[in-house]
Motif scaffolding. Structure first.
Motif, PDB file in Angstrom:
ATOM      1  N   ALA A 142      39.594  36.081  35.320  1.00 33.93           N
ATOM      2  CA  ALA A 142      38.646  37.187  35.494  1.00 33.93           C
ATOM      3  C   ALA A 142      38.330  37.871  34.172  1.00 33.93           C
ATOM      4  CB  ALA A 142      39.205  38.198  36.496  1.00 33.93           C
ATOM      5  N   LYS A 143      39.284  37.907  33.254  1.00 30.49           N
ATOM      6  CA  LYS A 143      39.044  38.531  31.953  1.00 30.49           C
ATOM      7  C   LYS A 143      37.990  37.781  31.145  1.00 30.49           C
ATOM      8  CE  LYS A 143      43.693  40.521  31.596  1.00 30.49           C
ATOM      9  NZ  LYS A 143      44.995  40.492  30.870  1.00 30.49           N
ATOM     10  N   THR A 144      37.729  36.531  31.504  1.00 27.23           N
ATOM     11  CA  THR A 144      36.716  35.737  30.812  1.00 27.23           C
ATOM     12  C   THR A 144      35.463  35.548  31.667  1.00 27.23           C
ATOM     13  OG1 THR A 144      37.528  33.585  31.619  1.00 27.23           O
ATOM     14  CG2 THR A 144      38.575  34.494  29.649  1.00 27.23           C
ATOM     15  N   GLY A 145      35.345  36.335  32.755  1.00 25.76           N
ATOM     16  CA  GLY A 145      34.177  36.218  33.619  1.00 25.76           C
ATOM     17  C   GLY A 145      34.193  34.991  34.510  1.00 25.76           C
ATOM     18  N   GLN A 146      35.406  34.534  34.857  1.00 26.28           N
ATOM     19  CA  GLN A 146      35.550  33.342  35.695  1.00 26.28           C
ATOM     20  C   GLN A 146      36.547  33.617  36.814  1.00 26.28           C
ATOM     21  OE1 GLN A 146      35.234  29.473  33.143  1.00 26.28           O
ATOM     22  NE2 GLN A 146      36.403  30.929  31.902  1.00 26.28           N
ATOM     23  N   GLN A 147      36.640  32.671  37.753  1.00 22.55           N
ATOM     24  CA  GLN A 147      37.614  32.758  38.841  1.00 22.55           C
ATOM     25  C   GLN A 147      38.101  31.352  39.149  1.00 22.55           C
ATOM     26  OE1 GLN A 147      34.986  34.534  41.740  1.00 22.55           O
ATOM     27  NE2 GLN A 147      34.401  32.557  42.624  1.00 22.55           N
ATOM     28  N   ILE A 148      39.339  31.251  39.675  1.00 29.87           N
ATOM     29  CA  ILE A 148      39.832  29.941  40.081  1.00 29.87           C
ATOM     30  C   ILE A 148      39.125  29.519  41.370  1.00 29.87           C
ATOM     31  CG2 ILE A 148      42.036  30.070  38.897  1.00 29.87           C
ATOM     32  CD1 ILE A 148      43.334  31.040  41.407  1.00 29.87           C
ATOM     33  N   LEU A 149      39.034  28.220  41.591  1.00 32.26           N
ATOM     34  CA  LEU A 149      38.297  27.730  42.755  1.00 32.26           C
ATOM     35  C   LEU A 149      38.959  28.130  44.061  1.00 32.26           C
ATOM     36  CD1 LEU A 149      37.119  24.107  41.836  1.00 32.26           C
ATOM     37  CD2 LEU A 149      36.154  26.322  41.191  1.00 32.26           C
ATOM     38  N   MET A 150      40.281  28.192  44.066  1.00 31.08           N
ATOM     39  CA  MET A 150      41.001  28.521  45.300  1.00 31.08           C
ATOM     40  C   MET A 150      42.403  28.986  44.962  1.00 31.08           C
ATOM     41  SD  MET A 150      41.962  24.746  46.838  1.00 31.08           S
ATOM     42  CE  MET A 150      40.359  24.051  46.441  1.00 31.08           C
ATOM     43  N   TYR A 151      42.995  29.697  45.888  1.00 24.34           N
ATOM     44  CA  TYR A 151      44.404  30.044  45.782  1.00 24.34           C
ATOM     45  C   TYR A 151      44.978  30.128  47.192  1.00 24.34           C
ATOM     46  CZ  TYR A 151      42.599  34.855  46.480  1.00 24.34           C
ATOM     47  OH  TYR A 151      41.959  35.976  46.945  1.00 24.34           O
ATOM     48  N   PRO A 152      46.279  29.890  47.343  1.00 30.98           N
ATOM     49  CA  PRO A 152      46.876  29.905  48.685  1.00 30.98           C
ATOM     50  C   PRO A 152      46.949  31.312  49.244  1.00 30.98           C
ATOM     51  CG  PRO A 152      48.580  29.680  47.039  1.00 30.98           C
ATOM     52  CD  PRO A 152      47.271  29.602  46.301  1.00 30.98           C
ATOM     53  N   SER A 153      47.174  31.405  50.537  1.00 30.86           N
ATOM     54  CA  SER A 153      47.244  32.728  51.170  1.00 30.86           C
ATOM     55  C   SER A 153      48.357  33.568  50.571  1.00 30.86           C
ATOM     56  CB  SER A 153      47.437  32.581  52.684  1.00 30.86           C
ATOM     57  OG  SER A 153      48.523  31.724  52.980  1.00 30.86           O
ATOM     58  N   THR A 154      49.433  32.943  50.109  1.00 26.29           N
ATOM     59  CA  THR A 154      50.467  33.648  49.357  1.00 26.29           C
ATOM     60  C   THR A 154      50.111  33.535  47.884  1.00 26.29           C
ATOM     61  OG1 THR A 154      52.098  32.999  51.024  1.00 26.29           O
ATOM     62  CG2 THR A 154      52.937  33.900  48.959  1.00 26.29           C
ATOM     63  N   ALA A 155      49.356  34.499  47.380  1.00 20.76           N
ATOM     64  CA  ALA A 155      48.816  34.400  46.027  1.00 20.76           C
ATOM     65  C   ALA A 155      49.897  34.484  44.962  1.00 20.76           C
ATOM     66  CB  ALA A 155      47.776  35.484  45.802  1.00 20.76           C
ATOM     67  N   GLN A 156      51.101  34.922  45.335  1.00 22.67           N
ATOM     68  CA  GLN A 156      52.208  34.957  44.379  1.00 22.67           C
ATOM     69  C   GLN A 156      52.889  33.593  44.250  1.00 22.67           C
ATOM     70  OE1 GLN A 156      53.094  37.143  42.235  1.00 22.67           O
ATOM     71  NE2 GLN A 156      51.887  38.905  42.868  1.00 22.67           N
ATOM     72  N   SER A 157      52.402  32.591  44.983  1.00 25.54           N
ATOM     73  CA  SER A 157      52.922  31.233  44.811  1.00 25.54           C
ATOM     74  C   SER A 157      52.621  30.752  43.391  1.00 25.54           C
ATOM     75  CB  SER A 157      52.267  30.287  45.813  1.00 25.54           C
ATOM     76  OG  SER A 157      52.555  30.646  47.130  1.00 25.54           O
ATOM     77  N   THR A 158      53.403  29.792  42.928  1.00 28.03           N
ATOM     78  CA  THR A 158      53.182  29.237  41.594  1.00 28.03           C
ATOM     79  C   THR A 158      52.164  28.108  41.645  1.00 28.03           C
ATOM     80  OG1 THR A 158      54.943  27.595  41.811  1.00 28.03           O
ATOM     81  CG2 THR A 158      55.558  29.786  40.967  1.00 28.03           C
ATOM     82  N   ILE A 159      51.534  27.853  40.510  1.00 29.24           N
ATOM     83  CA  ILE A 159      50.564  26.764  40.450  1.00 29.24           C
ATOM     84  C   ILE A 159      51.256  25.419  40.698  1.00 29.24           C
ATOM     85  CG2 ILE A 159      50.740  26.657  37.920  1.00 29.24           C
ATOM     86  CD1 ILE A 159      47.650  25.747  40.082  1.00 29.24           C
ATOM     87  N   GLY A 160      52.457  25.230  40.176  1.00 29.83           N
ATOM     88  CA  GLY A 160      53.177  23.985  40.418  1.00 29.83           C
ATOM     89  C   GLY A 160      53.522  23.810  41.878  1.00 29.83           C
ATOM     90  N   GLY A 161      53.974  24.904  42.522  1.00 28.46           N
ATOM     91  CA  GLY A 161      54.314  24.829  43.938  1.00 28.46           C
ATOM     92  C   GLY A 161      53.092  24.592  44.800  1.00 28.46           C
ATOM     93  N   PHE A 162      51.983  25.273  44.478  1.00 34.47           N
ATOM     94  CA  PHE A 162      50.756  25.108  45.256  1.00 34.47           C
ATOM     95  C   PHE A 162      50.233  23.681  45.166  1.00 34.47           C
ATOM     96  CE2 PHE A 162      45.969  25.827  45.408  1.00 34.47           C
ATOM     97  CZ  PHE A 162      45.908  25.765  46.791  1.00 34.47           C
ATOM     98  N   LEU A 163      50.237  23.117  43.973  1.00 32.19           N
ATOM     99  CA  LEU A 163      49.732  21.751  43.821  1.00 32.19           C
ATOM    100  C   LEU A 163      50.685  20.732  44.436  1.00 32.19           C
ATOM    101  CD1 LEU A 163      48.291  21.826  40.193  1.00 32.19           C
ATOM    102  CD2 LEU A 163      47.077  22.094  42.367  1.00 32.19           C
ATOM    103  N   SER A 164      51.982  21.007  44.392  1.00 35.17           N
ATOM    104  CA  SER A 164      52.961  20.049  44.906  1.00 35.17           C
ATOM    105  C   SER A 164      53.127  20.130  46.410  1.00 35.17           C
ATOM    106  CB  SER A 164      54.324  20.278  44.248  1.00 35.17           C
ATOM    107  OG  SER A 164      54.254  20.060  42.861  1.00 35.17           O
TER     108      SER A 164
END
Length: 450
Positions: A142-164
């Motif tokens: 967001a600081k660069t005027g962008q957003q990630i395409l998606m995030y899990p309902s538990t947004a505090q999940s890690t990127i490694g955990g979400f992808l795995s």
């Protein structure tokens, strides 16, 4: 003695002691633990959401825990464990609901949550280490005027955990699951004595997504971004569930596409903390909508006989609505009514068109509904009686044309043959997350939605 269930070769206490010594030398004493409390914490995930799995707990206990602080240290840990023949179970925040982070063969739990650096934010992509949380990625983008395409309902999940271990979430109406075009590149670690970061991009990265780390541990990820949008939290309520159901498809078709739309029976509103946007005794619909679509969404709600309760700004509102999506309604129901509910992940047009029949599949049946990539999806809750009763409902769902995913098991069920073929070369000794990659297809018709 701890048994590696993948190879049936016992892991000797001397091997565990030698690994502990090597890990302390490599990472420092504060990054390694053999204390029982730490081992117990590292041996549980969110699988208590499933009464079927809960009846089988404990499913495993770590012998030791390592907490590397960089992607490179993750590779060091894996190499040491392989050289000592110790099973490795990777772990993020432990928010998964299926037991995939439980160390069924004991051995080492590799906790990635300290490796949380945001490495780079570029034009259309962001790179972060495995332990970085999804909310941290969203904030950095967001600081660069962008957003990630998606995030899990538990947004505090890690990127490694979400992808795995995850699959979809907020943003999936437009972008589908994380096994699609979300991942641009990965740095993964194979289970070899000389383990190091292996960089894979595009199609070569996809086989490492959603396999619970059984063919390689994700140490760093590059995922795609899109231009930042001005989102609104949208709250509406209705007299009947059918009124809300009639809007699932029209809301998903709004342009710009919503980030999330979900609806529930009054049972959920009565279980949630007080919120003026979710009045008790009313069917609730929540959405994360582009500001440009709020007027049309309001028109749709009023035309369906509902009323708009509130429209709110701010990232915190979006996170709040996300925390009432996917599996979370089941958690709220279980908190309000302990030892009562289970759920099955479901998908298909029958969720809208044949709702009474869908509800009748399980005693006390009630559907939490969403939209993902143009199709209705949801969580069908019922009153838990037995595992046999849960499985008996699968045939009824199939007869109704409802796709389902069985959330009461921990096996790799997305491209398991592909994962097994990859693991044959990347994990020749079967040390990566033993017990999760097994022969035989689990009960599912491809409706993995969380």
């Amino acid at each position: 003695m701890t048994t590696n269930s993948a190879t049936a070769v016992p892991v000797a206490p001397t091997a565990l002691a030698a690994l502990e010594a090597d890990l302390r030398a490599a990472l420092g004493d504060r990054a390694v633990s053999v204390e029982l409390a730490a081992r117990e914490r590292a041996s549980l995930d969110g699988s208590r959401l499933s009464p079927v799995i809960s009846e089988q707990l404990p499913l495993g206990l770590a012998d030791l825990v390592a907490l590397p602080s960089t992607a490179e240290e993750i590779a060091v840990v894996v190499g040491l464990a392989v050289r000592h023949g110790v099973p490795i179970t990777p772990r993020g925040k432990g928010t998964g609901n299926y037991g995939q982070a439980i160390p069924m063969a004991g051995g080492l739990v590799l906790d990635t949550t300290r490796a949380r650096a945001i490495v780079d934010v570029g034009d259309g992509v962001i790179t972060a280490e495995a332990g970085a949380t999804m909310v941290a990625l969203e904030q950095a983008a967001a600081k660069t005027g962008q957003q990630i395409l998606m995030y899990p309902s538990t947004a505090q999940s890690t990127i490694g955990g979400f992808l795995s271990g995850g699959s979809g979430g907020t943003g999936s109406i437009k972008h589908g699951s994380n096994s699609g075009g979300f991942v641009a590149a990965l740095d993964v670690v194979h289970a070899t004595p000389d383990a190091r970061l292996e960089h894979v991009e595009g199609a070569e990265a996809q086989p490492y997504v959603h396999n619970y780390g059984t063919a390689g541990i994700i140490a760093r990820a590059t995922v795609r971004l899109e231009p930042l949008q001005d989102w609104r939290g949208f709250f509406a309520s209705f007299d009947t569930f059918e009124q809300a159901l009639s809007l699932i498809r029209p809301f998903a078709a709004l342009e710009p596409t919503p980030r999330l739309v979900s609806a529930d029976l009054p049972t959920l509103a009565d279980a949630l903390p007080d919120d003026p946007g979710i009045p008790p005794g009313r069917v609730s619909l929540r959405g994360i909508l582009d500001v440009a679509t709020v007027d049309e969404a309001t028109r749709l709600v009023e035309a369906a006989g509902g009323r708009v309760e509130d429209v709110r700004e701010g990232a915190q509102t979006s996170m709040k609505i996300s925390m009432m999506s996917y599996n979370h309604p089941i958690e709220w129901l279980q908190k309000a009514y302990p030892d009562t509910y289970f759920h099955v992940e479901v998908s298909g047009d029958a969720l809208v068109d044949r709702i009474d029949e869908v509800h009748a599949v399980y005693p006390g049946g009630m559907l939490h509904i969403e939209s993902q990539h143009g199709r209705p999806i949801g969580m069908l809750a019922g009153v838990y009686e037995s595992a046999e009763a849960v499985y008996a409902g699968f045939e009824k769902l199939t007869a109704l044309g409802v796709g389902f995913h069985n959330p009461h098991q921990w096996f790799v069920d997305f491209e398991p043959e592909r994962t097994a073929a990859l693991a044959a070369t990347t994990d020749p000794d079967g040390l990566l997350n033993p017990g999760k990659l097994v022969a035989g297809a689990p009960l599912s018709t491809g409706a993995k939605v969380s």
